[in-house]
Design a protein around this motif. Structure first.
Motif, PDB file in Angstrom:
ATOM      1  N   THR A 153       0.822  -1.206   0.000  1.00  0.00           N
ATOM      2  CA  THR A 153       0.000   0.000   0.000  1.00  0.00           C
ATOM      3  C   THR A 153       0.853   1.252   0.000  1.00  0.00           C
ATOM      4  O   THR A 153       0.580   2.211  -0.734  1.00  0.00           O
ATOM      5  N   ARG A 154       1.900   1.243   0.795  1.00  0.00           N
ATOM      6  CA  ARG A 154       2.780   2.410   0.839  1.00  0.00           C
ATOM      7  C   ARG A 154       3.594   2.554  -0.445  1.00  0.00           C
ATOM      8  O   ARG A 154       3.932   3.677  -0.861  1.00  0.00           O
ATOM      9  N   ALA A 155       3.908   1.438  -1.106  1.00  0.00           N
ATOM     10  CA  ALA A 155       4.587   1.514  -2.400  1.00  0.00           C
ATOM     11  C   ALA A 155       3.677   2.181  -3.426  1.00  0.00           C
ATOM     12  O   ALA A 155       4.133   2.979  -4.264  1.00  0.00           O
ATOM     13  N   ASN A 156       2.377   1.867  -3.363  1.00  0.00           N
ATOM     14  CA  ASN A 156       1.425   2.541  -4.243  1.00  0.00           C
ATOM     15  C   ASN A 156       1.348   4.024  -3.913  1.00  0.00           C
ATOM     16  O   ASN A 156       1.321   4.880  -4.815  1.00  0.00           O
ATOM     17  N   ALA A 157       1.299   4.342  -2.629  1.00  0.00           N
ATOM     18  CA  ALA A 157       1.212   5.742  -2.200  1.00  0.00           C
ATOM     19  C   ALA A 157       2.410   6.546  -2.677  1.00  0.00           C
ATOM     20  O   ALA A 157       2.289   7.729  -3.012  1.00  0.00           O
ATOM     21  N   ALA A 158       3.576   5.907  -2.705  1.00  0.00           N
ATOM     22  CA  ALA A 158       4.795   6.605  -3.118  1.00  0.00           C
ATOM     23  C   ALA A 158       4.723   7.075  -4.569  1.00  0.00           C
ATOM     24  O   ALA A 158       5.494   7.956  -4.976  1.00  0.00           O
ATOM     25  N   LEU A 159       3.793   6.514  -5.337  1.00  0.00           N
ATOM     26  CA  LEU A 159       3.631   6.902  -6.741  1.00  0.00           C
ATOM     27  C   LEU A 159       2.533   7.938  -6.932  1.00  0.00           C
ATOM     28  O   LEU A 159       2.261   8.361  -8.058  1.00  0.00           O
ATOM     29  N   THR A 183      -4.569   1.459  -5.113  1.00  0.00           N
ATOM     30  CA  THR A 183      -3.429   1.915  -5.907  1.00  0.00           C
ATOM     31  C   THR A 183      -3.024   3.359  -5.612  1.00  0.00           C
ATOM     32  O   THR A 183      -1.940   3.788  -6.020  1.00  0.00           O
ATOM     33  N   HIS A 184      -3.857   4.103  -4.916  1.00  0.00           N
ATOM     34  CA  HIS A 184      -3.490   5.461  -4.508  1.00  0.00           C
ATOM     35  C   HIS A 184      -2.754   5.474  -3.177  1.00  0.00           C
ATOM     36  O   HIS A 184      -2.188   6.483  -2.784  1.00  0.00           O
ATOM     37  N   GLY A 185      -2.774   4.349  -2.470  1.00  0.00           N
ATOM     38  CA  GLY A 185      -2.161   4.266  -1.154  1.00  0.00           C
ATOM     39  C   GLY A 185      -3.169   4.071  -0.047  1.00  0.00           C
ATOM     40  O   GLY A 185      -2.793   3.827   1.110  1.00  0.00           O
ATOM     41  N   GLY A 186      -4.462   4.167  -0.371  1.00  0.00           N
ATOM     42  CA  GLY A 186      -5.504   3.876   0.600  1.00  0.00           C
ATOM     43  C   GLY A 186      -5.477   4.771   1.824  1.00  0.00           C
ATOM     44  O   GLY A 186      -4.846   5.829   1.855  1.00  0.00           O
TER      45      GLY A 186
END
Length: 393
Positions: A179-185, A335-338
């Motif tokens: 989740t945090r990997a998605n947020a990083a984008l 995919t946004h980081g939730g």
């Protein structure tokens, strides 16, 4: 339980404010900014909005209609409506707005959600502490606040499916890391840095087995969405339509669910709503390209993946392993980081992200060939499950 199936209405306006820990704007101002941006995205004038649908408890208290409607210049309103409370209600409000447009009652409808829990002293704990049973029975015993409720659910999950402490920790880490990997984008993510095992292990233990990294952020922010008749949209681009949706509730109160539920770690309402939505759309979990799931705590993701049928009961650990929930993983989710990485907007930001993904405009976090999405929130005594699909121009 509510069920619909349509293709004639689209979600063609998305607007929001990037979630932050403490905003210089108040909640009403945040809502108005999000509404203005959503209308601009849909290329609509405020007077063209004919209906407003909102969540029924938090939204009226923070952004009352008698203040937001005139401030947003929504002079063409014919109808207003409220859904059910909190996360499930935010998504149900969106689906109800689509229903109204689909039935031909209005041509355009608006829904929004805004929160100032990031600036509040006690955040979401205040929502729970107002419940009489919690205030009288649980708080004096020191059992207070959502982290404890979900920690109990997590320990029950661990016992039920025979996970060791190490296996449980690994599953929760895999969910948080993806989740945090998605947020990083995401350029507006509140926590836009990745988490490795060392960082996760150093995160303070809040309520075993949940660490601080397993808990949703506290945020100020807002999201607004516009629904319009498909033949009235003004931009030539892919849009998001609602293939089906369903709502279900269990015969237990919010005050009792997390301490008295006889079903945990199962979520019966989530199971029923998800199954009904899939059946109505003529789809199965295997047909879904991207998921938006209410991740108030990491364990909630595991429980809902299983309830919706994306993996077997007790099988979430395998499903989330090796970055399975990343935007480029086998089960792209949040995919946004939730709520764990993007911001705690109670699922409204999940809805916005789903529309962006189906439009194909998510940039570096875009899921390849995303055409069908599963969007859901509860996760407790009630649940809303929506299946969205890409509609090409």
């Amino acid at each position: 339980m509510t069920l619909t199936n349509r293709r004639a209405a689209v979600i063609d306006g998305v607007g929001g404010t990037g979630p932050v820990r403490r905003s210089s704007s108040n909640v009403e101002e945040l809502a108005l900014q999000a509404i203005e941006r959503a209308l601009e995205d849909a290329n609509l004038h405020p007077r063209e909005i004919e209906a407003v649908v909102t969540e029924s408890v938090l939204c009226p208290a923070a952004t009352p209609l008698d203040r937001i409607v005139p401030a947003a210049r929504l002079t063409g309103l014919k109808r207003t409506m409220q859904s059910t409370p909190v996360g499930a209600g935010i998504l149900a409000a969106l689906a109800m707005a689509v229903d109204m447009v689909e039935r031909g009652e209005v041509e355009s409808a608006l829904t929004w959600f805004a929160t100032g829990w990031g600036s509040a002293m006690d955040g979401p704990t205040s929502y729970h502490s107002k419940m009489q049973a919690k205030h009288v029975v649980e708080e004096p015993a020191g059992f207070s606040g959502p982290p404890l409720y979900f920690a109990v659910a997590a320990k029950r999950y661990q016992h039920e499916y025979g996970l060791s402490d190490l296996q449980m920790s690994q599953m929760l880490f895999d969910i948080v890391a993806a989740t945090r990997a998605n947020a990083a984008l995401h350029p507006e993510a509140q926590a836009g840095t990745t988490v490795d095992e060392a960082i996760y292990g150093a995160s303070p233990m809040i309520a075993e087995p949940l660490r601080q990294a397993d808990c949703s952020l506290l945020s100020d922010g807002a999201v607004a969405l516009v629904v319009t008749r498909r033949d009235r949209i003004r931009r030539v681009r892919p849009e998001a339509g609602l293939a089906s949706w369903a709502y279900a509730a269990d015969p237990i109160s919010d005050a009792d669910f997390y301490t008295q539920s006889p079903w945990l770690p199962s979520l019966p309402a989530a199971e029923r709503a998800s199954a009904t939505a899939f059946a109505a759309a003529g789809l199965t979990p295997a047909d879904i390209d991207v998921r938006g799931i209410y991740d108030c705590f990491s364990i909630a993701v595991a429980m809902q993946l299983e309830a919706a049928g994306f993996c077997r009961k007790g099988g979430a650990a395998n499903a989330v392993r090796a970055g399975g929930l990343r935007h480029d993983g086998t089960l792209p989710t949040n995919t946004h980081g939730g709520l764990l990485g993007h911001g705690y907007l109670l699922g409204a930001n999940h809805a916005a992200e789903m529309v962006i993904q189906l439009r194909g405009t998510a940039g570096k976090r875009q899921v390849a060939r995303a055409r069908k999405g599963f969007l859901a929130a509860g996760p407790g005594r009630q649940y809303s499950a929506l299946i969205l699909e890409r509609i090409d121009p």
